[in-house]
Design an enzyme around this catalytic site. Structure first.
Site, PDB file in Angstrom:
ATOM      1  N   SER A 208     -29.776  -6.373   2.019  1.00  0.00           N
ATOM      2  CA  SER A 208     -28.695  -7.362   2.028  1.00  0.00           C
ATOM      3  C   SER A 208     -29.154  -8.648   1.330  1.00  0.00           C
ATOM      4  O   SER A 208     -29.571  -8.587   0.172  1.00  0.00           O
ATOM      5  CB  SER A 208     -28.258  -7.605   3.482  1.00  0.00           C
ATOM      6  OG  SER A 208     -27.071  -8.362   3.525  1.00  0.00           O
ATOM      7  N   ASP A 358     -19.452  -0.083   3.490  1.00  0.00           N
ATOM      8  CA  ASP A 358     -19.991  -1.429   3.720  1.00  0.00           C
ATOM      9  C   ASP A 358     -18.868  -2.474   3.622  1.00  0.00           C
ATOM     10  O   ASP A 358     -18.181  -2.552   2.607  1.00  0.00           O
ATOM     11  CB  ASP A 358     -21.076  -1.702   2.657  1.00  0.00           C
ATOM     12  CG  ASP A 358     -21.928  -2.919   2.979  1.00  0.00           C
ATOM     13  OD1 ASP A 358     -21.362  -3.952   3.380  1.00  0.00           O
ATOM     14  OD2 ASP A 358     -23.157  -2.833   2.813  1.00  0.00           O
ATOM     15  N   HIS A 390     -22.652  -1.983   7.408  1.00  0.00           N
ATOM     16  CA  HIS A 390     -23.655  -2.755   6.671  1.00  0.00           C
ATOM     17  C   HIS A 390     -24.939  -2.903   7.487  1.00  0.00           C
ATOM     18  O   HIS A 390     -26.019  -2.545   7.027  1.00  0.00           O
ATOM     19  CB  HIS A 390     -23.083  -4.130   6.317  1.00  0.00           C
ATOM     20  CG  HIS A 390     -24.028  -4.971   5.531  1.00  0.00           C
ATOM     21  ND1 HIS A 390     -24.298  -4.732   4.192  1.00  0.00           N
ATOM     22  CD2 HIS A 390     -24.800  -6.032   5.885  1.00  0.00           C
ATOM     23  CE1 HIS A 390     -25.178  -5.624   3.763  1.00  0.00           C
ATOM     24  NE2 HIS A 390     -25.509  -6.420   4.765  1.00  0.00           N
TER      25      HIS A 390
END
Ligand SMILES: *[C@@H]1O[C@H](CO)[C@@H](O)[C@H](O)[C@H]1NC(C)=O
Ligand SMILES: *[C@@H]1O[C@H](CO)[C@@H](O)[C@H](O)[C@H]1NC(C)=O
Ligand SMILES: *[C@@H]1O[C@H](CO)[C@@H](O)[C@H](O)[C@H]1NC(C)=O
Length: 471
Positions: A208, A358, A390
């Site tokens: 991320s 996601d 996610h």
């Protein structure tokens, strides 16, 4: 001669149990509450540092690390202040933290880029890793467990403040150079660390926000730091296109990342010279207030304060819908797309993975990045996680990530490009052997807090406030 694996494992487990028992009786003595980065002279580079080469160690200190509940404590931990480079090419100083397990492999290290996702220096990992710093949130706690997994696997782990001295969330070039100079600095610190070579093997990993740093380090390494002995890159949930990421989180549960990203892109060390005058013209009082909040709070506080915020609302800026068409903004966002320039193609093997569903970082862009790197000659393994969200995918993918890291150090990754789909959405506690079972059990708890495909997190952001107790 090699010991039979089960014997070694048993011995290790027994040893670790002994160390845990031993050290819990005599915990490391913390040296008082750590100072916030803004007040801590360690972060101030010495005079003349601008003349040093990128990656030069400017300061170093030992710290007491605050979180390794599942490891034989106390772990040896150092921090370095090192010379790195701002987006405009001038010299700046970054900090990194080094964790050294008890019996490390001495010819390699893992650079782990934690997703601090904020533009306030109080969220710097080098601060939050110290014993006595305020407790971290659920995702940071989960990432600390991932670091523990790498440590138990025998790797020295280094974890830089890749957002640099201003804490600038999202600007790719700054973060990539911050990662690469941290690798140089750790290499320069090799004697104190007991590394056995001046060309240690390195794998970089991040998810991320941490994959912005990882993906840009991978992209810039061939030109910025070609001398590093990089063996591979592991990046998941990669925000490879900031524009589409901003559009996906706009006016959503996760829109609190937006003020932090805008704050990050307008820092002096990033695109402040280009964007700050514009910001001063177009921000409303409410917009200014959101940026000020982002410059002084960490990710969860931002998410809790600014759900359903729209970047295009005239409440916060006077340009409304036209904002992303404004030439200087368009130009900055255009420079922050991975896989666009052929000369920004990684030369070490990459493992990229992404949840198909996601809700925070678009899948299609990461998939496009992988294709474009492949077309430009990179070795990329791209895994689609068919189920899961996610945050959950970072955890579910840990065994794949660790296995790739091992293969990369062994030089046994496949060359060329491949794609596969992973159907699993949970974690087998024994997926990485008995030594790692306590870590995986703890991560299974995190998964249950997040719910299937992040559903608890989407419905109630307070779930992120829960820390994972390590006792
Ligand atoms: C990045 O995202 C924007 C918004 O979705 C899109 O218009 C643009 O084409 C994307 N750029 C690339 C190179 O994929
Ligand atoms: C370049 O970066 C430095 C370091 O952050 C900053 O102080 C300076 O203002 C920047 N200059 C320009 C023209 O952006
Ligand atoms: C955000 O918007 C959604 C959809 O309109 C709504 O259901 C939700 O309650 C809003 N959340 C907050 C915190 O206002």
């Amino acid at each position: 001669m090699a010991w039979p694996v089960p014997v070694v494992r048993l011995a290790l487990v027994a040893f670790m149990a002994l160390m845990v028992a031993f050290t819990s009786a005599a915990p490391a003595e913390p040296r008082g509450i750590p100072q916030k980065p803004a007040d801590d002279p360690f972060y101030q580079p010495p005079e003349g540092f601008q003349n040093e080469a990128p990656g030069t160690v400017l300061r170093n200190r030992k710290i007491v690390a605050g979180f390794f509940g599942l490891l034989p404590n106390p772990i040896e931990a150092h921090q370095l202040l090192y010379r790195t480079t701002s987006t405009n090419g001038s010299a700046i100083a970054g900090a990194t933290t080094i964790f050294k397990p008890w019996f490390p492999k001495k010819d390699r290290f893992v650079s782990f880029h934690t997703a601090y996702d904020s533009s306030a220096t109080i969220c710097n990992p080098s601060y939050t890793y110290q014993w006595g710093a305020p407790p971290t949130d659920l995702i940071s706690s989960a990432e600390m467990l991932l670091i523990e997994a790498y440590l138990i696997s025998g790797y020295i782990v280094v974890s830089p403040d890749y957002e640099g001295p201003d804490a600038a969330f999202t600007p790719g070039h700054l973060e990539g150079m911050g990662v690469l100079d941290n690798m140089r600095a750790v290499t320069n610190f090799r004697e104190k660390l007991g590394l056995s070579t001046d060309k240690p093997m390195i794998v970089g990993a991040g998810y991320s926000g941490g994959a912005i740093a990882t993906g840009w380090a991978a992209s810039l390494q061939p030109s910025y730091a070609p001398e590093l002995n990089i063996k591979g890159w592991v990046q998941g949930g990669t925000p490879s296109n900031l524009t589409s990421t901003l559009l996906l989180i706009d006016d959503s549960t996760f829109s609190g990342f937006i003020p932090a990203a805008v704050a990050g892109l307008t820092m002096p060390s990033t695109y402040g010279a280009e964007l700050q005058p514009l910001m001063e013209r177009i921000l409303t009082d409410k917009g200014r207030e959101a940026l000020d909040f982002a410059r002084s709070h960490c990710a969860v506080a931002n998410l809790l304060k600014y759900p359903n915020l729209s970047l295009f609302s005239k409440d916060i800026q006077t340009m409304g819908e036209g904002l992303l068409e404004e030439p200087s903004i368009k130009s900055v966002l255009g420079k922050n797309i991975m896989g666009v320039n052929k000369d920004e193609t990684p030369t070490a093997p990459v493992f990229a993975y992404h949840a198909k569903q996601d809700d925070i970082v678009p899948y299609d862009d990461a998939s496009r990045m992988a294709k474009s790197w492949c077309d430009n000659g990179a070795d990329v393994k791209f895994t689609t996680f068919a189920h899961g969200g996610h945050a959950t995918t970072e955890i579910v993918a840990l065994p794949d990530a660790l296995n790739f890291v091992k293969a990369a150090f062994d030089g046994k990754t496949e060359s060329g490009c491949s794609r596969n789909t992973e159907l699993k959405s949970d974690l087998d506690p024994l997926a990485l052997g008995v030594e790692l079972e306590p870590i995986l059990n703890r991560l299974i708890k995190v998964l249950s807090n997040l719910g299937k495909g992040d559903e608890n997190m989407k419905n109630n952001l307070n779930v992120l406030d829960k820390t994972v107790s390590t006792s």
